[in-house]
Enzyme design. Structure first.
Site, PDB file in Angstrom:
ATOM      1  N   THR A 158     -91.569 -10.495 -57.453  1.00  0.00           N
ATOM      2  CA  THR A 158     -91.538  -9.282 -56.629  1.00  0.00           C
ATOM      3  C   THR A 158     -90.208  -8.570 -56.835  1.00  0.00           C
ATOM      4  OG1 THR A 158     -93.065 -10.196 -55.039  1.00  0.00           O
ATOM      5  CG2 THR A 158     -91.633  -8.432 -54.246  1.00  0.00           C
ATOM      6  N   LYS A 227     -94.344  -7.552 -59.756  1.00  0.00           N
ATOM      7  CA  LYS A 227     -95.013  -6.922 -58.603  1.00  0.00           C
ATOM      8  C   LYS A 227     -94.055  -5.967 -57.899  1.00  0.00           C
ATOM      9  CE  LYS A 227     -97.187  -8.122 -54.162  1.00  0.00           C
ATOM     10  NZ  LYS A 227     -96.216  -7.835 -53.098  1.00  0.00           N
TER      11      LYS A 227
HETATM   12  C1  FMN Z   1     -96.816  -9.242 -43.197  1.00  0.00           C
HETATM   13  C2  FMN Z   1     -96.636  -9.058 -44.670  1.00  0.00           C
HETATM   14  C3  FMN Z   1     -95.794  -9.923 -45.358  1.00  0.00           C
HETATM   15  C4  FMN Z   1     -95.639  -9.779 -46.735  1.00  0.00           C
HETATM   16  N1  FMN Z   1     -94.881 -10.688 -47.422  1.00  0.00           N
HETATM   17  C5  FMN Z   1     -94.742 -10.551 -48.763  1.00  0.00           C
HETATM   18  C6  FMN Z   1     -94.008 -11.512 -49.508  1.00  0.00           C
HETATM   19  O1  FMN Z   1     -93.518 -12.500 -48.981  1.00  0.00           O
HETATM   20  N2  FMN Z   1     -93.879 -11.301 -50.850  1.00  0.00           N
HETATM   21  C7  FMN Z   1     -94.443 -10.220 -51.478  1.00  0.00           C
HETATM   22  O2  FMN Z   1     -94.299 -10.065 -52.698  1.00  0.00           O
HETATM   23  N3  FMN Z   1     -95.172  -9.321 -50.791  1.00  0.00           N
HETATM   24  C8  FMN Z   1     -95.331  -9.463 -49.469  1.00  0.00           C
HETATM   25  N4  FMN Z   1     -96.100  -8.560 -48.789  1.00  0.00           N
HETATM   26  C9  FMN Z   1     -96.761  -7.461 -49.513  1.00  0.00           C
HETATM   27  C10 FMN Z   1     -98.162  -7.883 -49.974  1.00  0.00           C
HETATM   28  O3  FMN Z   1     -98.094  -8.821 -50.996  1.00  0.00           O
HETATM   29  C11 FMN Z   1     -98.977  -6.687 -50.497  1.00  0.00           C
HETATM   30  O4  FMN Z   1     -98.215  -6.000 -51.461  1.00  0.00           O
HETATM   31  C12 FMN Z   1     -99.411  -5.713 -49.391  1.00  0.00           C
HETATM   32  O5  FMN Z   1     -99.708  -6.405 -48.207  1.00  0.00           O
HETATM   33  C13 FMN Z   1    -100.631  -4.933 -49.853  1.00  0.00           C
HETATM   34  O6  FMN Z   1    -100.997  -3.999 -48.900  1.00  0.00           O
HETATM   35  P1  FMN Z   1    -102.176  -4.208 -47.812  1.00  0.00           P
HETATM   36  O7  FMN Z   1    -101.600  -5.087 -46.750  1.00  0.00           O
HETATM   37  O8  FMN Z   1    -102.440  -2.821 -47.363  1.00  0.00           O
HETATM   38  O9  FMN Z   1    -103.353  -4.857 -48.526  1.00  0.00           O
HETATM   39  C14 FMN Z   1     -96.297  -8.727 -47.406  1.00  0.00           C
HETATM   40  C15 FMN Z   1     -97.148  -7.867 -46.696  1.00  0.00           C
HETATM   41  C16 FMN Z   1     -97.330  -8.035 -45.352  1.00  0.00           C
HETATM   42  C17 FMN Z   1     -98.282  -7.131 -44.632  1.00  0.00           C
END
Ligand code: FMN
Length: 359
Positions: A158, A227
């Site tokens: 990421t 990502k």
């Molecule tokens: C509560 C939460 C925590 C997240 N934690 C991470 C994480 O630890 N690492 C990461 O690469 N993305 C993280 N993300 C981003 C998600 O991987 C993803 O890109 C995103 O949720 C996609 O959008 P959507 O929730 O509308 O499907 C997180 C998203 C949310 C909502």
């Protein structure tokens, strides 16, 4: 727990009711004024579908291949931190739900469950590991080693964090992640007792470079995805520096507010990659027709974050698998009505921008 949902929106409504204000703000919220958070969903809706008829399509399959393995559909589970705040089954439940639905789970570095335990919870499932890079290369290496040893098939680096975005819901709620939930994979890699989220962020590498990515990709025995890209330029650089694929993502609108919605960023990245590597996308996918639109624009697969989180919050493994099942059924119907027997048959000819609204 009802789980008699008709759409992801039903799971979202129920999931939101289940959570306390602090965790709810963390899971649902975005950065700043949450412009990008809302745009992520809205932007898929700015495309219109162009179905083809009389194609004689009798059998439709949503199954596809990612990284040389089959999935039941091109919808994967995005990495989401701290899932124990949603449900006691946490990442184990998420992994079981994903396995039951026949798809891949991407586990966060900030998971409340160790990679080896996630593997043990869903041994038949497919799993990838999301990596944050740490200042101490030994920590990064230890994280990758546990994941690879536990059968994780890819590393997803990421690159749109750290630092964390300006999450005003969390600030208003005075919310911070409960330290007692722990991030055991990470603490094992760091070799310390449980760390607060502030301590974790302080240990992360905030100045990662393309050269670091190239080193990581060459050291890793599994493919590396990047990502958090939103531009053709960065997609080109990712490929030049050893990435096996990219995930078009703005972290679900949680990092820099007012960046492009992922549906709007996707086409230029697909064009730049030009079939040389996998292109995945996430953000705002709530419907099978969103998935179909992403695939028609050239994505190989999508990931969903919040939808499966709501499923987990409502019913653990069963809720996750039910949400994924809804998306699969919707995608199957969309393919049939678009005149496509499989995801591979979707092309840009199946979409066009919605006509401008009349004033
Ligand atoms: C509560 C939460 C925590 C997240 N934690 C991470 C994480 O630890 N690492 C990461 O690469 N993305 C993280 N993300 C981003 C998600 O991987 C993803 O890109 C995103 O949720 C996609 O959008 P959507 O929730 O509308 O499907 C997180 C998203 C949310 C909502």
């Amino acid at each position: 727990m009802s789980l008699d949902w008709v759409s992801v929106a039903d799971a979202e409504r129920e999931g939101m009711e289940k959570l306390e204000p602090g965790p709810l703000g963390y899971f649902a919220g975005g950065a700043g004024d949450e412009i990008t958070l809302g745009e992520n969903v809205a932007a898929w809706g700015r495309w219109r579908l162009r179905p083809r008829v009389l194609n004689g399509v009798q059998e439709v399959s949503t199954a596809t291949e990612v990284l040389g393995g089959t999935v039941s559909m091109p919808v994967l589970v995005a990495p989401v931190a701290y899932q124990r705040m949603a449900h006691p089954e946490a990442e184990a439940g998420m992994a079981r739900g994903a396995a039951e639905a026949g798809t891949v789970i991407c586990l966060s570095t900030l998971a409340n469950t160790r990679p080896s335990e996630v593997a043990a919870a869903a041994p038949g499932g497919r799993r990838w590991f999301q990596l944050y890079s740490f200042k101490d290369p030994g920590v990064t290496r230890a994280l990758v080693a546990e994941a690879v040893d536990s059968g994780f098939e890819a590393i997803v680096v990421t690159v749109d964090a750290p630092p964390g975005g300006n999450r005003e819901r969390d600030r208003r709620n005075g919310f911070t992640m409960p330290i007692e939930l722990g991030t055991p994979g990470l603490t094992a890699a760091v070799g310390e007792q449980a760390l607060s989220i502030e301590e974790v962020f302080a240990l992360m590498n905030h100045a990662l470079t393309w050269a670091d990515l190239a080193d990581l990709a060459s050291e890793c025995s599994v493919p590396v995805f990047v990502k958090g890209l939103l531009t053709a330029e960065d997609a080109e650089l990712a490929l030049d520096h050893g990435a096996a694929g990219v995930v078009v993502s703005n972290h679900g609108g949680r990092q820099l507010d007012r960046v492009l919605a992922t549906a709007d960023a996707l086409p230029e990245i697909v064009d730049a990659v030009d079939g040389r590597a996998a292109v995945l996308v996430d953000g705002g996918i709530r419907r099978g027709i969103d998935v179909a639109t992403a695939l028609a624009l050239g994505a190989d697969a999508v990931l969903v974050g919040r939808p499966v989180l709501w499923g987990l919050a409502c019913g653990g493994r069963e809720g996750v698998s039910r949400v994924l099942g809804l998306l699969r059924e919707e995608l199957e119907l969309a393919l049939a009505l678009l005149g496509c027997a499989s995801p591979a048959e979707l092309s840009r000819a199946h979409v066009r921008r919605a006509p401008a609204a009349t004033p």
